[in-house]
Structure formats: C-alpha cells, structure tokens
Design a protein around this motif. Structure first.
Motif, PDB file in Angstrom:
ATOM      1  N   SER A  14       0.846  -1.191   0.000  1.00 55.14           N
ATOM      2  CA  SER A  14       0.000   0.000   0.000  1.00 55.14           C
ATOM      3  C   SER A  14       0.877   1.235   0.000  1.00 55.14           C
ATOM      4  N   PHE A  15       0.603   2.176  -0.911  1.00 56.32           N
ATOM      5  CA  PHE A  15       1.402   3.385  -1.019  1.00 56.32           C
ATOM      6  C   PHE A  15       0.722   4.576  -0.342  1.00 56.32           C
ATOM      7  N   GLU A  16      -0.443   4.323   0.273  1.00 55.74           N
ATOM      8  CA  GLU A  16      -1.223   5.426   0.825  1.00 55.74           C
ATOM      9  C   GLU A  16      -0.542   6.095   2.007  1.00 55.74           C
ATOM     10  N   ASP A  17       0.169   5.289   2.836  1.00 59.77           N
ATOM     11  CA  ASP A  17       0.777   5.840   4.043  1.00 59.77           C
ATOM     12  C   ASP A  17       2.256   6.135   3.884  1.00 59.77           C
ATOM     13  N   ILE A  18       2.781   5.988   2.673  1.00 64.57           N
ATOM     14  CA  ILE A  18       4.224   6.110   2.503  1.00 64.57           C
ATOM     15  C   ILE A  18       4.711   7.537   2.721  1.00 64.57           C
ATOM     16  N   SER A  19       3.838   8.526   2.547  1.00 63.35           N
ATOM     17  CA  SER A  19       4.240   9.918   2.748  1.00 63.35           C
ATOM     18  C   SER A  19       4.617  10.206   4.192  1.00 63.35           C
ATOM     19  N   ILE A  20       4.139   9.380   5.130  1.00 65.06           N
ATOM     20  CA  ILE A  20       4.467   9.567   6.543  1.00 65.06           C
ATOM     21  C   ILE A  20       5.970   9.453   6.757  1.00 65.06           C
ATOM     22  N   LEU A  21       6.612   8.656   5.918  1.00 64.32           N
ATOM     23  CA  LEU A  21       8.039   8.422   6.070  1.00 64.32           C
ATOM     24  C   LEU A  21       8.853   9.679   5.817  1.00 64.32           C
ATOM     25  N   ARG A  22       8.264  10.692   5.183  1.00 67.49           N
ATOM     26  CA  ARG A  22       9.008  11.907   4.891  1.00 67.49           C
ATOM     27  C   ARG A  22       9.467  12.608   6.161  1.00 67.49           C
ATOM     28  N   ARG A  23       8.724  12.426   7.227  1.00 61.91           N
ATOM     29  CA  ARG A  23       9.114  13.056   8.490  1.00 61.91           C
ATOM     30  C   ARG A  23      10.328  12.355   9.095  1.00 61.91           C
ATOM     31  N   MET A  24      10.613  11.145   8.620  1.00 60.42           N
ATOM     32  CA  MET A  24      11.752  10.390   9.137  1.00 60.42           C
ATOM     33  C   MET A  24      12.926  10.454   8.164  1.00 60.42           C
ATOM     34  N   GLU A  25      12.861  11.358   7.212  1.00 65.06           N
ATOM     35  CA  GLU A  25      13.861  11.423   6.156  1.00 65.06           C
ATOM     36  C   GLU A  25      15.256  11.711   6.701  1.00 65.06           C
ATOM     37  N   LYS A  26      16.203  10.849   6.373  1.00 66.72           N
ATOM     38  CA  LYS A  26      17.611  11.034   6.717  1.00 66.72           C
ATOM     39  C   LYS A  26      18.445  10.736   5.469  1.00 66.72           C
ATOM     40  N   PRO A  27      18.523  11.683   4.569  1.00 65.63           N
ATOM     41  CA  PRO A  27      19.247  11.434   3.326  1.00 65.63           C
ATOM     42  C   PRO A  27      20.756  11.333   3.552  1.00 65.63           C
ATOM     43  N   ASP A  71       9.712  -0.327   4.923  1.00 66.32           N
ATOM     44  CA  ASP A  71       8.855   0.652   5.607  1.00 66.32           C
ATOM     45  C   ASP A  71       9.623   1.911   6.021  1.00 66.32           C
ATOM     46  N   ASN A  72      10.896   1.980   5.664  1.00 65.14           N
ATOM     47  CA  ASN A  72      11.685   3.164   5.983  1.00 65.14           C
ATOM     48  C   ASN A  72      12.787   3.315   4.937  1.00 65.14           C
ATOM     49  N   PHE A  73      12.758   4.417   4.206  1.00 64.39           N
ATOM     50  CA  PHE A  73      13.721   4.621   3.132  1.00 64.39           C
ATOM     51  C   PHE A  73      14.944   5.420   3.555  1.00 64.39           C
ATOM     52  N   SER A  74      15.034   5.781   4.826  1.00 62.24           N
ATOM     53  CA  SER A  74      16.151   6.594   5.286  1.00 62.24           C
ATOM     54  C   SER A  74      17.482   5.907   5.001  1.00 62.24           C
ATOM     55  N   LYS A  75      18.387   6.631   4.363  1.00 59.62           N
ATOM     56  CA  LYS A  75      19.748   6.171   4.053  1.00 59.62           C
ATOM     57  C   LYS A  75      19.766   4.794   3.403  1.00 59.62           C
ATOM     58  N   LYS A  76      18.932   4.622   2.407  1.00 63.47           N
ATOM     59  CA  LYS A  76      18.932   3.392   1.629  1.00 63.47           C
ATOM     60  C   LYS A  76      19.276   3.710   0.172  1.00 63.47           C
ATOM     61  N   VAL A  77      20.071   2.837  -0.424  1.00 64.06           N
ATOM     62  CA  VAL A  77      20.413   2.958  -1.832  1.00 64.06           C
ATOM     63  C   VAL A  77      19.444   2.099  -2.629  1.00 64.06           C
ATOM     64  N   ILE A  78      18.691   2.740  -3.504  1.00 61.86           N
ATOM     65  CA  ILE A  78      17.710   2.052  -4.340  1.00 61.86           C
ATOM     66  C   ILE A  78      18.172   2.140  -5.793  1.00 61.86           C
ATOM     67  N   CYS A  79      18.432   0.994  -6.404  1.00 62.27           N
ATOM     68  CA  CYS A  79      18.846   0.968  -7.802  1.00 62.27           C
ATOM     69  C   CYS A  79      17.772   0.296  -8.654  1.00 62.27           C
ATOM     70  N   HIS A  80      17.729   0.665  -9.904  1.00 53.35           N
ATOM     71  CA  HIS A  80      16.766   0.034 -10.805  1.00 53.35           C
ATOM     72  C   HIS A  80      17.455  -0.374 -12.092  1.00 53.35           C
ATOM     73  N   PHE A  81      16.966  -1.447 -12.680  1.00 51.18           N
ATOM     74  CA  PHE A  81      17.536  -1.991 -13.909  1.00 51.18           C
ATOM     75  C   PHE A  81      16.395  -2.398 -14.830  1.00 51.18           C
ATOM     76  N   LYS A  82      16.429  -1.912 -16.054  1.00 51.53           N
ATOM     77  CA  LYS A  82      15.357  -2.139 -17.022  1.00 51.53           C
ATOM     78  C   LYS A  82      14.009  -1.718 -16.441  1.00 51.53           C
ATOM     79  N   SER A  83      13.987  -0.539 -15.841  1.00 52.87           N
ATOM     80  CA  SER A  83      12.788  -0.059 -15.147  1.00 52.87           C
ATOM     81  C   SER A  83      11.607   0.156 -16.074  1.00 52.87           C
ATOM     82  N   ALA A  84      11.862   0.345 -17.376  1.00 50.63           N
ATOM     83  CA  ALA A  84      10.761   0.548 -18.324  1.00 50.63           C
ATOM     84  C   ALA A  84       9.864  -0.683 -18.395  1.00 50.63           C
ATOM     85  N   ALA A  85      10.413  -1.844 -18.019  1.00 54.24           N
ATOM     86  CA  ALA A  85       9.635  -3.083 -18.063  1.00 54.24           C
ATOM     87  C   ALA A  85       8.895  -3.348 -16.759  1.00 54.24           C
ATOM     88  N   LEU A  86       9.053  -2.476 -15.758  1.00 55.38           N
ATOM     89  CA  LEU A  86       8.335  -2.629 -14.497  1.00 55.38           C
ATOM     90  C   LEU A  86       6.905  -2.114 -14.646  1.00 55.38           C
TER      91      LEU A  86
END
Length: 333
Positions: A14-27, A71-86
């Motif tokens: 569910s992506f509805e509550d994902i915006s809550i994580l912005r308050r925990m942002e630690k880039p 459930d928490n994206f703080s200081k995570k490296v997210i990579c994508h490969f062939k994302s057009a096929a997702l």
C-alpha cells in the motif's frame, strides 16, 4: 556476494501511508556515503534477475532484489535496472522512495562509480544515446584542451627520452636483423585505420603464420624487446602518432581490425571505444594486469567505457601518474 531475492510483492504494497516516512527522512550527506553501503536494493523485472546475478558474484556488498515491503527509506540505496519493463505500481514505488530520502539511480550508473569500471554486460543502447553525458564527445573545449595537452606533453616526452630512444635503437639493431621500427595497422577514432609506430620488440618474422594475440611470455619477443616492453620504451615512437593526430596520450589502446571483428561478436558495444582517439596509455592498462584473451579484452573494455564516460583532465593526469608507477614496477600492459 550474497543475494536475498524476494518475490514480486508490488501488488500487496500500500502506497497510501508512505508519505508519513518523509518526516523520518535522513538522506545521505554525500554520494561518497551512498557508495559505501553494505546493502543496496535493486528493482528489476523478474526475467532480469539472472543477468544481475551473473555479474555480481564477486561484489563485496549485498544486493537485495525486488523487496517491496520496505517501511523506511532513510539512508537506503535504491537501484533500478530495465525499469521501463516494471509495472506502474512498481515504478511509483521507486518515485516514492526518491521522495522519502532514498538514494535512487540506475544500477549501471551506481556500479560505474562504485566499482570504477562499467558493467558492459548490463548496457543497452540508451546508455550511449545521451551525448551530453560524455563530455569528451560533446564539448569542443574539452577536445581542444585534450589536444593541446597531447601535443605539448608529446613534444616534452620525446625530447626528454631522446637519449633513451637512441640507446634502444642501437640495442635493437645490434641484437637482431630487421627494421628499427614496427609499423602495424590499428583501428582508431571513427573506425579509421592508421599505422601505429613502435620500436620493434619481436623477431623480424614474428607473424609469418598470420596474426596472433601477443602473449606476456611470447617466444617471438627478443631479449631487448622484453626489456623495452617491460619499461614501455617500445611505446615512445607512438608519440609521433599523437603529434599526427592519430592518437592521444591517454585513451583506449588501439586494436587490430582482425581482432576487433571477433571481439565485437562477444563484447557488447565494443566499437564504442572508437568514439575517441586511442591512447598510448589508458585506464585499462593501469587498472588491469597484462592479458591476451577474450576475457581480458572484456575487462579492459569495462575500463575503456568508464574512461570515455567519466573523462576529465584530472583523470588523464591520474592515469599518467599511474603509468609511471606501472613502468617502475614493471606491471600491466
């Protein structure tokens, strides 16, 4: 290298509550910090997983593939490969990760900077279709500066090494019959052939049986030839090629067309190395040990593509300094 492969869970997230994580942002404070992470998260089509596994077995970090329950994206490296096929929901997940502080970028670009070479087996045409990303190809000023440095440094090196060249020439003529210089057709920028000039290091009939890969302990190499190869003295005449505009001081090493025709059958985008002038020395020569096989050619191509993409005058200087180190310790080729 370890893999943790999670089945595609996008439909259950569910992506509805994902915006809550912005308050925990630690880039990350910098890209350097992102490049040191022990775990990176990769998102790609299921059919592409095996491609990543094939090249990542020796990595010193863990790749977690297609995990959509983070459930928490703080200081995570997210990579994508062939994302057009997702799927749309999967791509939205990546957008949300960016919004919530994760470091998000294409897998090839991330590996490029972390490994300092390009994983050519993962490349596709779009990588090469943004010319502005290759400053050495798109910026006239960069090309002019490189040419100026090529000419001035070539003249300086030729003058400084003149006594060494005269001694090498005398030794070559005393040891064996044959010409002083070895001229051989190589493929240069824009696939145009030219004759590379080197001090002869092999016996005069070295290729009487046809073209052959040069071997580190090649029996065709003379005693003097072995020494001038080890010390790179045999490369000095190539500075004439540089002055003629056929080569650069730094760039991918020029190869023979007969070998290129074979290599491009097994190495993706092998001829892209001809987008720039070949070099007397290069990133591959100072980063990879001597090799004369297809596997070695693949590895050198990884460094050549990386050089073309990330070229700078500072990188050229670094390669020149590493070349001096290579010559002193007699490594590489």
């Amino acid at each position: 290298m370890s893999f943790k492969i999670i089945p595609n869970q996008a439909e259950g997230v569910s992506f509805e509550d994902i915006s809550i994580l912005r308050r925990m942002e630690k880039p990350f404070k910098s890209k350097k910090e992102a490049l040191k992470q022990d775990i990176i998260y990769l998102y790609c089509p299921d059919e592409a997983v095996s491609e990543v596994e094939a090249i990542a077995v020796n990595y010193e970090f863990t790749i977690v593939i297609n995990r959509y329950d983070i459930d928490n994206f703080s200081k995570k490296v997210i990579c994508h490969f062939k994302s057009a096929a997702l799927g749309k929901q999967q791509r939205n997940f990546l957008v949300s990760a960016t919004e919530c502080g994760a470091w998000v970028e294409p897998l090839v670009s991330y590996l490029d900077e972390r490994l300092k070479y390009t994983e050519v087996s993962l490349l596709h045409s779009s990588y090469f279709l943004h010319q502005k990303a290759f400053s050495i190809l798109s910026q006239k000023r960069t090309q002019l500066v490189k040419r100026f440095l090529d000419v001035t440094s070539s003249l300086a090196i030729l003058i400084v090494t003149l006594p060494i060249s005269l001694l090498a020439a005398l030794a070559i003529k005393l040891e064996s019959k044959g010409p002083l210089f070895f001229l051989q057709k190589r493929t240069g920028q824009y696939n145009k052939e030219f004759k590379v000039i080197k001090f002869r290091s092999m016996c005069n009939d070295a290729e009487k049986d046809g073209a052959q890969w040069a071997d580190e302990n090649d029996i065709r190499v003379t005693k003097v030839g072995h020494f001038i190869r080890k010390t790179r003295i045999d490369e000095i005449p190539q500075l004439i090629n540089v002055l003629k505009g056929e080569m650069s001081i730094v760039g991918p090493r020029p190869e023979r067309e007969i070998f290129i025709t074979e290599l491009e059958k097994v190495i993706p985008y092998y001829r892209f190395r001809h987008a720039v002038k070949p070099g007397v020395t290069g990133l591959a020569q100072v980063s990879y040990p001597y090799g004369a096989s297809v596997e070695d050619a693949v590895w050198k191509h990884k460094y050549d593509i990386h050089y073309i993409k990330h070229h700078s005058s500072f990188l050229d200087l670094k390669i020149l300094l590493l070349t001096v180190k290579t010559v002193i310790f007699g490594m590489g080729r």
